[in-house]
Design a protein around this motif. Sequence first.
Motif, mmCIF file in Angstrom:
data_model
loop_
_atom_site.group_PDB
_atom_site.id
_atom_site.type_symbol
_atom_site.label_atom_id
_atom_site.label_comp_id
_atom_site.label_asym_id
_atom_site.label_seq_id
_atom_site.Cartn_x
_atom_site.Cartn_y
_atom_site.Cartn_z
ATOM 1 N N LEU A 27 0.928 -1.263 -0.048
ATOM 2 C CA LEU A 27 0.048 -0.059 0.014
ATOM 3 C C LEU A 27 0.935 1.321 0.090
ATOM 4 O O LEU A 27 0.466 2.387 -0.585
ATOM 5 N N ILE A 28 1.942 1.160 0.688
ATOM 6 C CA ILE A 28 2.935 2.318 0.752
ATOM 7 C C ILE A 28 3.357 2.595 -0.795
ATOM 8 O O ILE A 28 3.447 3.825 -1.100
ATOM 9 N N LYS A 29 3.738 1.695 -1.376
ATOM 10 C CA LYS A 29 4.393 1.471 -2.832
ATOM 11 C C LYS A 29 3.219 2.107 -3.529
ATOM 12 O O LYS A 29 3.456 3.299 -4.507
ATOM 13 N N GLN A 30 1.933 1.659 -3.486
ATOM 14 C CA GLN A 30 1.107 2.057 -4.213
ATOM 15 C C GLN A 30 0.946 3.568 -4.148
ATOM 16 O O GLN A 30 0.462 4.601 -4.981
ATOM 17 N N THR A 31 0.431 3.968 -2.965
ATOM 18 C CA THR A 31 0.431 5.479 -2.630
ATOM 19 C C THR A 31 1.248 6.401 -2.871
ATOM 20 O O THR A 31 1.122 7.485 -3.451
ATOM 21 N N THR A 32 2.826 6.044 -2.725
ATOM 22 C CA THR A 32 3.702 6.620 -3.326
ATOM 23 C C THR A 32 3.503 6.684 -4.715
ATOM 24 O O THR A 32 4.125 8.049 -5.101
ATOM 25 N N GLU A 33 3.403 5.822 -5.422
ATOM 26 C CA GLU A 33 3.228 6.137 -6.857
ATOM 27 C C GLU A 33 2.169 7.123 -7.380
ATOM 28 O O GLU A 33 2.322 7.983 -8.196
ATOM 29 N N THR A 34 0.988 6.830 -6.495
ATOM 30 C CA THR A 34 0.009 7.816 -6.726
ATOM 31 C C THR A 34 0.366 9.392 -6.532
ATOM 32 O O THR A 34 -0.008 10.160 -6.949
ATOM 33 N N LEU A 35 1.190 9.449 -5.228
ATOM 34 C CA LEU A 35 1.656 10.586 -4.750
ATOM 35 C C LEU A 35 2.400 11.165 -5.747
ATOM 36 O O LEU A 35 2.429 12.416 -6.110
ATOM 37 N N GLU A 36 3.445 10.500 -6.517
ATOM 38 C CA GLU A 36 4.308 11.156 -7.294
ATOM 39 C C GLU A 36 3.691 11.878 -8.573
ATOM 40 O O GLU A 36 3.837 12.929 -9.154
ATOM 41 N N MET A 37 2.620 10.832 -8.801
ATOM 42 C CA MET A 37 1.787 11.241 -10.252
ATOM 43 C C MET A 37 1.168 12.711 -9.800
ATOM 44 O O MET A 37 0.730 13.522 -10.743
ATOM 45 N N SER A 38 0.675 12.669 -8.507
ATOM 46 C CA SER A 38 -0.129 13.859 -8.081
ATOM 47 C C SER A 38 0.701 15.364 -8.141
ATOM 48 O O SER A 38 0.296 16.052 -8.350
#
Length: 143
Positions: free
Chosen positions: A51-62
């Motif tokens: 979940l950290i990895k997924q959220t971090t990827e979303t954060l980078e895109m944001s």
Amino acid sequence: ELHNEMVAAMKAKDKVRLSIVRQVMGEVKNLEVNERRDATEEDVNTMIKRLIKQTTETLEMSRKAGNNQERTDTLTQQVEILESLLPEQLSGDALIELIEKTIAEVGAATRKDMGRVMGALNKATGGNFDKAAAAKEVGARLA
């Protein structure tokens, strides 16, 4: 522990923490139902890391999009909360000490042995260490 975390978030009216803890609990429940077994602490930690990895990827895109600061702040907060749910990662002097001990135990001498050393470190810590720092340190110690 997750249940207590959820109750505390409800009492504090912390919506971000509550949603992320519920998400983790949902993942745990899915695992238990799908695999017909109780989730172990290792399973939970693996899910949190995913979940950290997924959220971090979303954060980078944001961040790259740069059009919704509120969403970026929320995602940043979610990553911090998820990281706080994990056991503390091994780093610094404790990590270096373990690396030296592991190199001696494995009998590593060259860079070809790096995979064995990293594997032994992973097993010894349950994957709870700064992998980039460890790889750099192991690489420096092996000729």
